[in-house]
Write an enzyme that holds these catalytic residues in place. Structure first.
Site, PDB file in Angstrom:
ATOM      1  CG  HIS A 145      -1.906  -1.079   1.277  1.00  0.00           C
ATOM      2  ND1 HIS A 145      -2.067  -1.882   2.385  1.00  0.00           N
ATOM      3  CD2 HIS A 145      -2.805  -1.527   0.364  1.00  0.00           C
ATOM      4  CE1 HIS A 145      -3.029  -2.766   2.154  1.00  0.00           C
ATOM      5  NE2 HIS A 145      -3.484  -2.582   0.928  1.00  0.00           N
ATOM      6  CE  LYS A 188     -12.399  -6.950   3.073  1.00  0.00           C
ATOM      7  NZ  LYS A 188     -11.218  -6.239   2.537  1.00  0.00           N
ATOM      8  NE  ARG A 193      -2.876  -8.181  -3.792  1.00  0.00           N
ATOM      9  CZ  ARG A 193      -3.490  -9.102  -3.055  1.00  0.00           C
ATOM     10  NH1 ARG A 193      -2.792  -9.903  -2.290  1.00  0.00           N
ATOM     11  NH2 ARG A 193      -4.786  -9.218  -3.077  1.00  0.00           N
ATOM     12  CB  SER A 216      -4.515  -6.734   4.363  1.00  0.00           C
ATOM     13  OG  SER A 216      -3.966  -5.494   3.981  1.00  0.00           O
TER      14      SER A 216
END
Length: 155
Positions: A17, A41, A90, A128
């Site tokens: 990040h 979440k 990614r 993460s």
């Protein structure tokens, strides 16, 4: 002024990040890191702790701000005067997910453009969720984070 909102749950904020933010400073006058509340979440690291760490990471950068929000990302961007959403990719799985979100954001805020930056290759394996799992089971994760988790937000 070219303002970009970099939204995410950042639970935790990783070196990947950080890399996206630092590289984006060549493209934007201001980058606002927005820690969003994702109702799907449950946070692992407290939001205020993460905000503290992210602010500390960018304390030498006047063009980087950190906010927390609980609203639609596109609405927050409009309120902040941000015409760009910044996202890191990614892999192709990230693209598929982010592409759908970017289309919905354009529905909410027509003038918003999503800018994708490809993650630097050496940081691509970092996520993460993997860091949370490692940390949860006592593994040291310092090499993946641009700050020391042991520093307290209460300091």
């Amino acid at each position: 002024m070219r303002i970009a909102l970099f939204p995410g749950s950042f639970d935790p904020f990783t070196k990947g990040h950080e890399d996206i933010v630092l590289r984006s400073l060549a493209l934007f006058d201001q980058v606002i890191i927005g820690i969003g509340n994702n109702v799907n979440k449950k946070r692992y690291f407290p939001l205020e702790t993460m905000k503290f760490h992210i602010e500390a990471c960018f304390s030498d950068y006047d063009s980087v701000k950190v906010i927390a929000y609980d609203d639609l990302t596109a609405r927050v961007a409009r309120e902040l005067g941000a015409r760009f959403l910044l996202r890191g990719l990614r892999n192709t799985t990230d693209f598929e997910y982010e592409n759908g979100i970017s289309q919905v954001n354009r529905f909410v805020y027509e003038e918003i453009e999503t800018v994708f930056l490809i993650t630097s290759p050496h940081l691509a394996p970092i996520s993460s969720s993997i860091i949370r799992d490692l940390h949860r089971y006592g593994q040291n994760v310092d090499e993946f984070l641009p700050y020391d988790l042991m520093e307290s937000a209460e300091s």
